[in-house]
Design a protein around this motif. Structure first.
Motif, short mmCIF file in Angstrom:
data_model
loop_
_atom_site.label_atom_id
_atom_site.label_comp_id
_atom_site.label_asym_id
_atom_site.label_seq_id
_atom_site.Cartn_x
_atom_site.Cartn_y
_atom_site.Cartn_z
N VAL A 126 0.96 -1.25 0.08
CA VAL A 126 -0.04 0.03 0.07
C VAL A 126 0.87 1.21 -0.05
O VAL A 126 1.83 1.33 0.88
CB VAL A 126 -0.74 -0.11 1.39
N TYR A 127 0.81 2.08 -0.80
CA TYR A 127 1.29 3.30 -0.84
C TYR A 127 1.29 4.20 0.50
O TYR A 127 0.02 4.27 1.02
CB TYR A 127 0.82 4.23 -2.02
N ARG A 169 18.12 -11.52 3.84
CA ARG A 169 16.64 -11.64 4.28
C ARG A 169 15.90 -10.59 4.18
O ARG A 169 14.73 -10.32 4.11
CB ARG A 169 16.65 -12.60 5.24
N SER A 170 16.52 -9.45 5.18
CA SER A 170 15.80 -8.40 5.42
C SER A 170 16.22 -7.09 4.65
O SER A 170 17.27 -6.32 4.75
CB SER A 170 16.12 -7.98 6.93
N GLY A 171 15.11 -6.77 3.82
CA GLY A 171 15.36 -5.67 3.05
C GLY A 171 15.25 -4.17 3.82
O GLY A 171 16.00 -3.53 3.59
N ARG A 172 14.79 -4.41 5.08
CA ARG A 172 14.54 -3.12 5.84
C ARG A 172 16.00 -2.85 6.42
O ARG A 172 16.47 -1.90 6.27
CB ARG A 172 13.65 -3.46 7.01
N VAL A 184 24.68 3.71 -2.28
CA VAL A 184 23.36 3.63 -3.22
C VAL A 184 22.36 3.79 -2.25
O VAL A 184 22.32 2.83 -1.13
CB VAL A 184 23.48 2.53 -3.92
N ALA A 185 20.98 4.31 -2.70
CA ALA A 185 19.80 4.29 -1.57
C ALA A 185 18.75 3.49 -2.39
O ALA A 185 18.80 3.91 -3.58
CB ALA A 185 19.67 5.59 -1.22
N ALA A 186 18.15 2.74 -1.55
CA ALA A 186 16.95 2.03 -2.11
C ALA A 186 15.86 2.01 -1.01
O ALA A 186 16.10 2.22 0.18
CB ALA A 186 17.30 0.82 -2.75
N ILE A 187 14.61 1.76 -1.37
CA ILE A 187 13.54 1.63 -0.19
C ILE A 187 13.21 0.25 -0.01
O ILE A 187 12.80 -0.72 -0.85
CB ILE A 187 12.17 2.42 -0.73
N PRO A 188 12.95 -0.20 1.37
CA PRO A 188 12.47 -1.52 1.71
C PRO A 188 11.00 -1.30 1.35
O PRO A 188 10.12 -0.61 1.97
CB PRO A 188 12.82 -1.48 3.36
N ALA A 189 10.65 -2.52 0.72
CA ALA A 189 9.10 -2.76 0.23
C ALA A 189 8.42 -2.99 1.44
O ALA A 189 7.30 -2.63 1.38
CB ALA A 189 8.95 -3.73 -0.71
N SER A 190 8.91 -3.45 2.54
CA SER A 190 8.23 -3.82 3.71
C SER A 190 7.65 -2.52 4.21
O SER A 190 6.61 -2.72 4.75
CB SER A 190 9.20 -4.35 4.78
N ALA A 191 8.23 -1.27 3.87
CA ALA A 191 7.28 0.13 4.33
C ALA A 191 5.97 0.16 3.80
O ALA A 191 5.25 0.94 4.40
CB ALA A 191 8.16 1.12 3.93
N PHE A 192 5.62 -0.77 2.80
CA PHE A 192 4.25 -0.69 2.20
C PHE A 192 3.43 -1.65 2.41
O PHE A 192 2.47 -1.84 2.08
CB PHE A 192 4.45 -0.80 0.59
N THR A 227 0.85 -5.73 6.80
CA THR A 227 1.15 -7.17 7.56
C THR A 227 2.54 -7.35 8.11
O THR A 227 3.60 -7.30 7.25
CB THR A 227 0.58 -8.04 6.67
N ASP A 228 2.45 -7.54 9.45
CA ASP A 228 3.98 -7.89 10.11
C ASP A 228 4.95 -8.69 9.23
O ASP A 228 4.57 -9.73 9.13
CB ASP A 228 4.00 -8.04 11.46
N GLY A 229 6.10 -8.10 9.00
CA GLY A 229 7.14 -9.03 8.30
C GLY A 229 6.73 -9.16 6.84
O GLY A 229 7.75 -9.88 6.10
N ALA A 230 5.60 -8.87 6.20
CA ALA A 230 5.51 -9.26 4.75
C ALA A 230 6.49 -8.40 4.15
O ALA A 230 6.65 -7.16 4.32
CB ALA A 230 4.00 -8.74 4.61
N GLY A 231 6.76 -8.91 2.84
CA GLY A 231 7.49 -8.04 1.88
C GLY A 231 9.16 -7.68 2.17
O GLY A 231 9.77 -6.79 1.38
N ASP A 232 9.37 -8.21 3.40
CA ASP A 232 10.79 -7.80 3.65
C ASP A 232 11.90 -8.29 2.85
O ASP A 232 13.22 -7.80 2.79
CB ASP A 232 11.23 -8.23 5.13
#
Ligand code: PMP
Ligand code: GLN
Length: 411
Positions: free
Chosen positions: A125-126, A347-350, A362-370, A373-378
């Motif tokens: 979710v944005y 394992r952890s994008g965050r 280099v900077a990128a965004i962890p998709a988990s911020a979107f 649900t806890d832990g999803a998308g990490d």
């Protein structure tokens, strides 16, 4: 969401902290990193549009605009909706201008949700949706978007193929309850790049009519489509009268800092939106509205050129990330590539995104911020490709140079 309690902040907003985009851009600046995080072009939009803004300043268009937009812009937005989607809106009573799509979304939620209402939306979710829902006192109900099982495979010689995220139709049906007021849909989607198909939109439309829901559609990437084509939910039978269509100039014209957005919606819904809008910002920067009116008038050809340019940038970054060992979800639309970090042994994008500016520049965004649900998308990291070729190449070169150090983070 942050677990840190902020004094004085209402309970509605506890947990929101600072947006991930601001956080990561701060880290990027601190470490002079190539910023593939926050989605903004590192080039200017067309000079003719800037000239139109300067001309508007010089012509004295410098006082408050009409609250719902300067007439030239309302007319240009109505003409755009007619040309692009065959949708007829009255410029005076059905088109409203805001300070960006962000304001339009917040206004729609404030104006249309009662405290306790539920809003159905697809996860990821944005980020502003979740805060907008919280500020309105409503509750989100998410339906997961499911990644394709084989994101671009590990075969580096194979052509890049686009990744179609899907959803379980029954999960969407289950998410709708007696309390559901709104369905909030983003297509093309941030961060997955999904462009909802006609079949999916027909299913969504059926549910909206069946349950008498209002649809709010966020279409800020409407002209950035590389596979398939963007369809406006409002153009399906029975939907125009129950849909608020939101878009903005930022992405389409490469002026994200101008913050000129709009909604088109039937007069009855528009009347409700304007009550909230007039007390949130009242009106949007007058000279920029004039410039965006002239830009919208320029039409089709400039949209096609931009999509062609971005398709090449998407492919350049996608191929480079795959070469480095990421599993790449090649998007159908939008500004972003989501890459799975597990093939790199991470394992952890965050955790990775917090260290990447320092370790690799280099900077990128962890998709988990979107994800709500806890832990999803990490396992996913989002890279923006709305950058010059040289910027993408430098980012990829830095990732390559520091690949061992990145793997060694072991996060
Ligand atoms: N919706 C989505 C899906 C976005 O990615 C963004 C970021 N540009 C916005 C809304 C906000 O748009 P604006 O800058 O016009 O407020
Ligand atoms: N929409 C942009 C993104 O997804 C961020 C806009 C913002 O920083 N609020 O990167």
């Amino acid at each position: 969401m942050s677990s840190q309690r902020i004094p004085h902040l209402t309970s509605r907003l506890q947990g929101f902290g600072t947006t991930i985009f601001a956080d990561i851009t701060r880290l990027a600046l601190e470490h002079q990193a190539i910023n593939l995080g926050q989605g903004f072009p590192d080039f200017d939009g067309a000079s003719g549009i800037k000239e139109a803004a300067k001309a508007a300043l010089d012509a004295g268009h410098n006082q408050y605009a009409r609250s719902h937009g300067v007439p030239a812009l309302n007319a240009a937005i109505a003409a755009h909706q007619r040309q692009a989607y065959g949708l007829d809106y009255d410029p005076d009573s059905e088109v409203t201008v805001y300070s960006g799509a962000t304001e339009a979304l917040a206004v729609a939620l404030q104006a249309l949700c009662e405290v306790g209402d539920e809003v159905v939306l697809f996860e990821p979710v944005y980020d502003s949706y979740r805060a907008g829902i919280a500020m309105a006192g409503a509750t989100p109900r998410v339906v997961p978007l499911l990644p394709p099982s084989d994101p671009g495979s590990g075969d580096k010689a194979a052509p890049l193929t686009t990744a179609r995220f899907t959803y379980d139709p029954e999960a969407l049906e289950r998410a709708i309850t007696a309390k559901t007021r709104l369905l909030l849909l983003n297509t093309p989607h941030n961060p997955t790049g999904k462009v909802f198909t006609r079949v999916e939109l027909e299913h969504i439309a059926r549910l909206c009519t069946q349950h008498d829901l209002i649809a709010v559609t966020d279409e800020v990437y409407e002209h950035l489509v590389y596979e398939g084509s963007h369809l406006c939910l409002a153009s399906l039978p029975g939907m125009k009268e129950r849909t608020v269509v939101i878009s903005s100039a930022g992405k389409t014209f490469s002026f994200t800092g101008w913050k000129v957005g709009w909604s088109t919606a039937p007069a009855e819904l528009t009347r409700a939106l304007r009550v909230a809008h007039q007390f949130i910002t009242f009106a949007t920067a007058t000279p920029l509205q004039h410039a965006v009116a002239s830009a919208l008038g320029a039409g089709e050809e400039s949209y096609r050129e931009l999509a062609t340019r971005y398709r090449a940038l998407r492919d350049r970054l996608g191929a480079g990330l795959r070469e480095l060992g990421f599993s790449v979800h090649v998007p159908e639309g939008g500004y972003f590539i989501c890459a799975d970090i597990r093939p790199l042994g991470l394992r952890s994008g965050r955790a990775l995104c917090q260290r990447l500016p320092e370790v690799a520049g280099v900077a990128a965004i962890p998709a988990s911020a979107f994800y709500l649900t806890d832990g999803a998308g990490d396992e996913l990291v989002r890279f923006a490709f709305c950058k010059r070729e040289a910027t993408l190449d430098e980012g990829l070169a830095r990732l390559q140079k520091h690949l061992s150090a990145i793997r060694a983070l072991g996060v």
